[in-house]
Design a protein around this motif. Structure first.
Motif, PDB file in Angstrom:
ATOM      1  N   ALA A 157       6.489  13.322 -61.322  1.00 42.78           N
ATOM      2  CA  ALA A 157       6.673  12.803 -59.962  1.00 42.78           C
ATOM      3  C   ALA A 157       5.314  12.447 -59.363  1.00 42.78           C
ATOM      4  N   LYS A 158       5.316  11.520 -58.404  1.00 45.02           N
ATOM      5  CA  LYS A 158       4.047  11.099 -57.803  1.00 45.02           C
ATOM      6  C   LYS A 158       4.245  10.698 -56.351  1.00 45.02           C
ATOM      7  N   ALA A 159       3.196  10.880 -55.560  1.00 42.33           N
ATOM      8  CA  ALA A 159       3.205  10.443 -54.167  1.00 42.33           C
ATOM      9  C   ALA A 159       2.868   8.958 -54.106  1.00 42.33           C
ATOM     10  N   VAL A 244      11.211  19.273 -57.652  1.00 44.91           N
ATOM     11  CA  VAL A 244       9.765  19.086 -57.842  1.00 44.91           C
ATOM     12  C   VAL A 244       8.964  19.535 -56.620  1.00 44.91           C
ATOM     13  N   LEU A 245       9.636  20.193 -55.653  1.00 49.51           N
ATOM     14  CA  LEU A 245       8.976  20.678 -54.427  1.00 49.51           C
ATOM     15  C   LEU A 245       8.255  19.535 -53.705  1.00 49.51           C
ATOM     16  N   ALA A 246       8.944  18.405 -53.626  1.00 49.32           N
ATOM     17  CA  ALA A 246       8.325  17.183 -53.105  1.00 49.32           C
ATOM     18  C   ALA A 246       7.867  17.315 -51.661  1.00 49.32           C
ATOM     19  N   SER A 247       8.678  17.944 -50.810  1.00 48.99           N
ATOM     20  CA  SER A 247       8.324  18.039 -49.396  1.00 48.99           C
ATOM     21  C   SER A 247       7.054  18.846 -49.178  1.00 48.99           C
ATOM     22  N   GLN A 248       6.923  19.952 -49.922  1.00 50.55           N
ATOM     23  CA  GLN A 248       5.728  20.783 -49.787  1.00 50.55           C
ATOM     24  C   GLN A 248       4.473  19.995 -50.129  1.00 50.55           C
ATOM     25  N   PHE A 249       4.581  19.140 -51.131  1.00 48.80           N
ATOM     26  CA  PHE A 249       3.412  18.359 -51.518  1.00 48.80           C
ATOM     27  C   PHE A 249       3.173  17.195 -50.559  1.00 48.80           C
ATOM     28  N   LEU A 250       4.249  16.594 -50.056  1.00 54.56           N
ATOM     29  CA  LEU A 250       4.106  15.375 -49.272  1.00 54.56           C
ATOM     30  C   LEU A 250       3.387  15.600 -47.956  1.00 54.56           C
ATOM     31  N   ASP A 251       3.659  16.722 -47.286  1.00 56.06           N
ATOM     32  CA  ASP A 251       2.942  17.007 -46.042  1.00 56.06           C
ATOM     33  C   ASP A 251       1.436  17.119 -46.302  1.00 56.06           C
ATOM     34  N   PHE A 252       1.100  17.800 -47.378  1.00 57.97           N
ATOM     35  CA  PHE A 252      -0.316  17.941 -47.763  1.00 57.97           C
ATOM     36  C   PHE A 252      -0.918  16.575 -48.096  1.00 57.97           C
ATOM     37  N   TRP A 253      -0.210  15.772 -48.886  1.00 60.40           N
ATOM     38  CA  TRP A 253      -0.735  14.478 -49.321  1.00 60.40           C
ATOM     39  C   TRP A 253      -0.893  13.519 -48.146  1.00 60.40           C
ATOM     40  N   SER A 254       0.058  13.564 -47.213  1.00 60.21           N
ATOM     41  CA  SER A 254      -0.044  12.712 -46.019  1.00 60.21           C
ATOM     42  C   SER A 254      -1.282  13.059 -45.214  1.00 60.21           C
ATOM     43  N   ALA A 255      -1.562  14.368 -45.091  1.00 58.25           N
ATOM     44  CA  ALA A 255      -2.765  14.797 -44.371  1.00 58.25           C
ATOM     45  C   ALA A 255      -4.019  14.316 -45.089  1.00 58.25           C
TER      46      ALA A 255
END
Length: 336
Positions: A157-159, A244-255
């Protein structure tokens, strides 16, 4: 507004001229922009948009007023008194004004519609440095993001930055939001609300980030940016995103992306507090990303036409009673 606030306070996008384009998509227009001064000093700015509820006109100063200095309880009350008089003089049909205030007061009432909050969480973007962002998080947030990184890498998976996508490409994302709402029990707007926010505000002010997994977007967030500030307005994630715990990663990646673009903090838009307990579940998740809460001004209704506003309150109470009676009847019928 932008010029008056420059160098003093960042101007929230909802109080900026950029917001007009979004409101106009729904036939709403800016009623006016005002400056509040006292003793020869400009203390606050406010922009009001025309709205309607059950055929009654009201004005909404979302994220306003913007206080430049001296936000005392007395000054807030003086602003409201002056604004109420000015609005009634300009348009006697305006029933109430919805605006934000730091201090509760007898002339302020709980909102007739929508929810408010007086605390939020802001992720420190640390200039986009991933390790510094993680270091600034509480331990459980840091562990959650690292687990998500590992799970996403293993799954492929990827952002992705989805800013500027076409309407046809946004339709599947709306279905992710619909799934999220059904699973978590909240209501959503029609798709055009989210699409018009993206389209009307444009890439300069509206960013869309997502996580792609097995050829589909399984999680996304809509981030608004203005005057060096960013806030996460909407977000959604499918059942597949949990794998894939996408939400946990997405908040971090957006920041991280916001930090790379010079934004100091990403506001996650509201957590629970004593006056606002309804955000408890969201608060548990959001607080993993920052060391502490940030106090903000909650929203209130300021009646201008007292009898009309009281009639709206009574009507709301009546509808709530009908719903409770109907719900009790259905439960009794089911038990029988």
């Amino acid at each position: 507004m932008r010029t008056a606030a420059a160098g003093v306070k960042p101007l929230p996008i909802e109080q900026s001229a950029a917001w007009d384009a979004f409101e106009e998509r729904f036939g709403r227009s800016t009623f006016g922009r005002f400056a509040f001064s006292k003793g020869g000093k400009r203390l606050a700015l406010i922009s009001l948009v025309e709205h309607e509820i059950r055929g009654v006109k009201f004005l909404w100063a979302k994220k306003g007023p913007l206080w430049l200095r001296s936000q005392s309880a007395d000054n807030e009350a003086a602003l409201r008194a002056a604004l109420k008089a000015e609005i009634h003089k300009l348009d006697p049909k305006v029933a109430f004004i919805r605006l934000h205030a730091k201090y509760s007061a007898p002339d302020l009432h709980d909102l007739l519609t929508t929810l408010t909050y007086d605390r939020t969480v802001v992720i420190d973007t640390c200039g986009g440095d991933p390790e510094k962002i993680l270091a600034a998080m509480p331990n459980d947030g840091r562990r959650a993001v690292r687990r998500a990184m590992s799970r996403m890498e293993k799954a492929g998976a990827k952002a992705v930055d989805l800013t500027g996508i076409a309407l046809a490409d946004f339709a599947p994302l709306y279905e992710v939001l619909r799934e999220t709402a059904q699973r978590n029990g909240f209501s959503i707007h029609p798709m055009e609300v989210y699409w018009n926010m993206l389209d009307a505000l444009g890439p300069e002010h509206a960013r869309l980030f997502g996580v792609e997994h097995d050829g589909a977007i399984v999680a996304w967030v809509l981030v608004l940016v203005n005057d060096g500030q960013a806030c996460q307005y909407y977000g959604a994630h499918s059942h597949a995103a949990r794998e894939v715990l996408a939400s946990q990663f997405l908040d971090f990646w957006s920041a991280k992306v916001m930090g790379e673009e010079g934004v100091a903090g990403l506001d996650l838009m509201g957590v629970d507090s004593m006056p606002c307990p309804n955000l408890y579940e969201l608060g548990i998740n959001k607080r993993r990303y920052a060391a502490g809460d940030v106090e903000v001004d909650g929203a209130w209704d300021l009646p201008v036409l007292g009898p009309v506003y009281r009639a709206l309150v009574v009507a709301k109470q009546g509808r709530a009673l009908v719903r409770r009676v109907g719900s009790a009847g259905r439960r009794a019928g089911s038990a029988g």
